[in-house]
Structures are given as C-alpha cells and as structure tokens.
Design an enzyme around this catalytic site. Structure first.
Site, PDB file in Angstrom:
ATOM      1  CE  LYS A  64      -3.893 -14.358   5.179  1.00 50.40           C
ATOM      2  NZ  LYS A  64      -4.952 -12.797   4.981  1.00 50.40           N
ATOM      3  CB  SER A  80      -1.054 -11.529   3.293  1.00 51.67           C
ATOM      4  OG  SER A  80      -1.988 -10.931   4.118  1.00 51.67           O
ATOM      5  CB  SER A  89      -4.923  -9.583   3.120  1.00 50.67           C
ATOM      6  OG  SER A  89      -3.272  -8.554   3.531  1.00 50.67           O
TER       7      SER A  89
END
Ligand code: GLN
Length: 448
Positions: free
Chosen positions: A52, A127, A151
């Site tokens: 990420k 997210s 997330s």
C-alpha cells in the site's frame, strides 16, 4: 514476470500507483542466482507482493494517494518491509488507496477510483482498495494494507479474499504513515489464511523503532492454526450485529455459514454488545482528533508539495494544505481540530475516550465466555462507484462492524463466505482476544 504482464494489461484499473518493473525483475534474478549458488531460500522466497502506498520502501514513491506527497520519495524502509525483504519477497509496486487511508471505497484517491474486480461499476472497498483488488485480480499473491478502522478487512470482504488486522502493537508501525496512531496497524491481504499468517509471522515482533510494538514472542502461527478444532468451539454471535438495517442477503449468507460450523460441532452462543451503536461516533471523534495532529506535519516546508502562492510563512502553510489535501482529508482535519478545541474537548474527545474504555471492557468480558466473536464484515455488498460520495455519514457506516476491533485493539479477520444473487462477494468478520492471531486464523481457515 507473469504478474508484471498482468499488471500492464490491467493498467486502466488504476490498482497500482507505482510499478517496480525493473526492480522486481532484478530481485527475481538475484533470487535465482542465490539459489543456484546454493543459498538458503527465505520463507517468502519469490512471493510477489504489493505494498500500500502509505508504507515506506526506500527510494520509492510514498504518495498516500495525496497530491501533497505526489513527488515524495521514501528515505528508509518500513520495518515490516525490511523483514519481508530479508525473507526474499519480491515487491511488484505500490497500490492505490484512499488519501491518507481515509475512506471505505478508494474513491478519495488523488489518483482516481479503482474498480472492483467482480463488477467494474462498483468499489473494491477501502482504504486499502488497490491492495485488495491487486490480490483478487491476480496482480499480486499477497499485499500489505493498513487498517485503522477496517481498511484491510472491509476491502478484503468486498473483493472475496482474506484480510487480517493483527492485535495493536503486533507489527511495527515504523514506516507506516500515521493516520490515527493509537488505531493504525499494518495488515495482510491474501487469497487464503495460510498465506496471510505466514506473512504476519515474518513481520510481527518487537521493533526498537516503534515504542508501541509488543515485546511478546511471536508464536508459530501454523502450529497454532493446526491446533484449532471446530468441535467444541464457542462462537459468540452478537444480536446487535444482525440489526434490521443489515442487508438481507449478507445476513443470510453469514448465518448459513455459522450454521455449517454448528453442524460440524461448534456451539453458537447468543451474546449482546449493547454499546455497538456508539462505535462509529466514538471512532470518528478519536481518529479525526489524532489525524488532525498527525497531518500537521504536512505544511509545505518539510515534505512534498509547496504552493507557488507562498508569499509568507502563513500563506505557504495555508495554500500548500488547501491545494495539497483532498476534500475528505480536510473534512477530518477540521472535525479533529474541533473535537480537540478547548471548549469542546470534554464533550467530544474525552467522552469518546470513555466509550473506548467501555468497549474494551465489553469485548474482554465477551471473549472470556466465547472463543471468537463472529458477524458480517460489512452491512452491505460492494456499492456502486459514486453512490456514497455525497454522503460521508452513509460512507462511514461501511465500517460499523470493523471499527470495534480497532477501538479495542484486538485482532480481527475478514474471510470470504459466499456470493450474493448478483455475484457480489460477502465476507465474515471474526474477532479474537489480544494476540490470539493463530487461533483466529485457525478458525477462519475452517470457513474457507
Ligand atoms: N473507513 C475507515 C475510515 O475512513 C477506516 C479507514 C482505515 O482503516 N484506514 O476511517
């Protein structure tokens, strides 16, 4: 190399912000050479991974999907990253996300939305939407995400994969860009529970660079998982999780799966967590407060973007932040500043902290009676791109089942349990007591 080709073919899906074309090939060559020279392969030898874009890899971009960090380059490796590297993982690139990990749909990204691999008109969750979509679409075998309130778990649920958030403190946060420091944890997205716990085992453990990382020894997760039997397992099912607002099909699929476990000898125990309604309110007060303070460092002077309209220091701060941050990030900074302000601190922030304490007590008490708490990961299946963008409160509800484990700090996982009638994935969410990741993943594996 197959992975890199697939990534190129899926370029329009916006899943990766940066692709490490040369570096990944170079690393693969290095690993081949190591093997041919009789070197011992690491535990993740050749595992193609996505990271990420809020986790540092030295020399690579670290955008957090924000304009304010668009051209920023990491100057050091996150501890988690460095541990994966030393076990011979191969990094394919950095994945798209909601800006600064604030969101549940990946739509708050300065680099655009990511389509759900199961239905391109829908969101992959957030997210860590890019990381989840990457694993689901076969553009990485496993991926790192970050989980502050869901997330990792919520996008895993939306993309039909496994998403694990460990106990707070299990994995070092050094090199993870802070959103809400007392909630943030690095988590793993994978196709199955074995891969997820293998990756966890490598990253877990004390780190000098993060004072909140735990000293506890890291157990052999594979062994702990193998020890879990369905027979006699006590599964707590909170009645508040099966509220009438829960999507009917999601509720039915999760219940059917629980009944399967019961048929195999598990005991379903009705429990009650009466404060559940306050989770979202407490969460958004606490995380926005922490975010407003953590994001103060992006001032146009120290990192990344500086506005060209910087006539004096104040103009530099104001204009750099106004131009650099997206709408949701600004909303949260304002909310956080408000709840921390002198006149409102007691009413909001202090109250929310008290609620956090009540949650901790309740979940502890519940887990004294049962082995695990089970429910749906999300109250609804993946929604359409754009559907919830004008209504932040509606968007925040996507996290109603995932935030409690973050408020409390306990480990939790989302496991795929089926598809609804429109062929959209449904995930089940499991919570265990602190540091029981092995047991948690062992239970989760019986669901796959
Ligand atoms: N969707 C939640 C939020 O927007 C969770 C975010 C996260 O876990 N990083 O705060």
């Amino acid at each position: 190399l197959d992975y890199l080709e697939r990534i190129d073919r899926h370029r329009d899906d916006n899943i990766y912000i940066t692709v490490f074309h040369e570096q990944a090939v170079e690393k693969a060559r290095e690993l081949d050479k190591k093997l041919s020279e009789g070197g011992k392969p690491g535990k993740l030898f050749g595992m193609p991974m996505a990271i990420k874009d809020n986790i540092s890899i030295k020399g690579a971009g670290l955008t957090c999907a924000s304009r304010i960090l668009e051209n920023y380059e990491s100057v050091y490796d996150a501890t988690a990253v460095q541990r994966l590297q030393s076990e011979d993982a191969v990094f394919l690139g950095k994945t798209n996300m909601d800006e600064f990990a604030m969101g549940s749909s990946n739509e708050n990204s300065a680099f655009g939305a990511v389509p759900n691999p199961f239905d391109k008109t829908r969101v992959p969750g957030g997210s860590s939407g890019g990381s989840a979509a990457a694993v689901a679409a076969g553009l990485a075998l496993t991926a790192l995400g970050s989980d502050t309130g869901g997330s990792v778990r919520q996008p895993a649920g939306f993309c039909d994969i496994v998403g694990l958030k460990p106990t707070y403190g299990r994995i070092s946060r050094y090199g993870l860009v802070a959103f809400a420091s007392s909630f943030d944890q690095i988590g793993v997205l994978a196709r199955n529970c074995d891969d997820a716990s293998l990756v966890l085992g490598i990253m877990a453990g004390k780190d000098e660079h993060d004072a909140t990382s735990s000293h506890r020894d890291v157990p052999d997760y594979a062994e702990d998982m193998a020890a879990v039997k369905v027979e006699g397992l006590k599964i707590g099912v909170p009645k508040e999780y099966f509220h009438e607002s829960l999507n009917r099909e999601v509720g039915e699929i999760v219940k059917a799966k629980l009944h399967e476990l019961r048929d195999k000898g598990a005991e379903l125990v009705d429990i009650t967590l009466p404060e559940s309604d306050y989770a979202i309110a407490a969460y958004y007060i606490l995380v926005t407060a922490e975010a407003s303070s953590n994001l103060a460092r992006f001032d146009g002077a120290r990192y990344g973007y500086r506005s060209s309209r910087a006539e004096d220091v104040l103009a530099m701060y104001v204009n750099s932040r106004t131009e650099g941050f997206g709408k949701e990030v600004k909303r949260r900074i304002m909310l956080g500043t408000y709840v921390l302000s002198a006149g409102y601190y007691d009413t909001y922030y202090k109250k929310a902290q008290q609620v956090r304490r009540v949650f901790q007590d309740r979940y502890r008490e519940a887990l004294e009676k049962v082995d695990v708490i089970a429910g749906p990961t999300s109250p609804f299946p993946p929604f359409s791109i754009g559907e919830k963008m004008d209504d932040p409160l509606e968007m925040y509800l996507a996290d109603v089942f995932t935030v409690p484990a973050s408020i409390v700090g306990m480990p939790a996982v989302s496991v795929p349990v089926g598809m609804d009638s429109r062929n959209l994935p449904v995930g089940m969410h499991l919570i265990c007591d602190f540091f029981e990741e092995g047991k948690l993943m062992g239970i989760a594996r019986h669901l796959q």
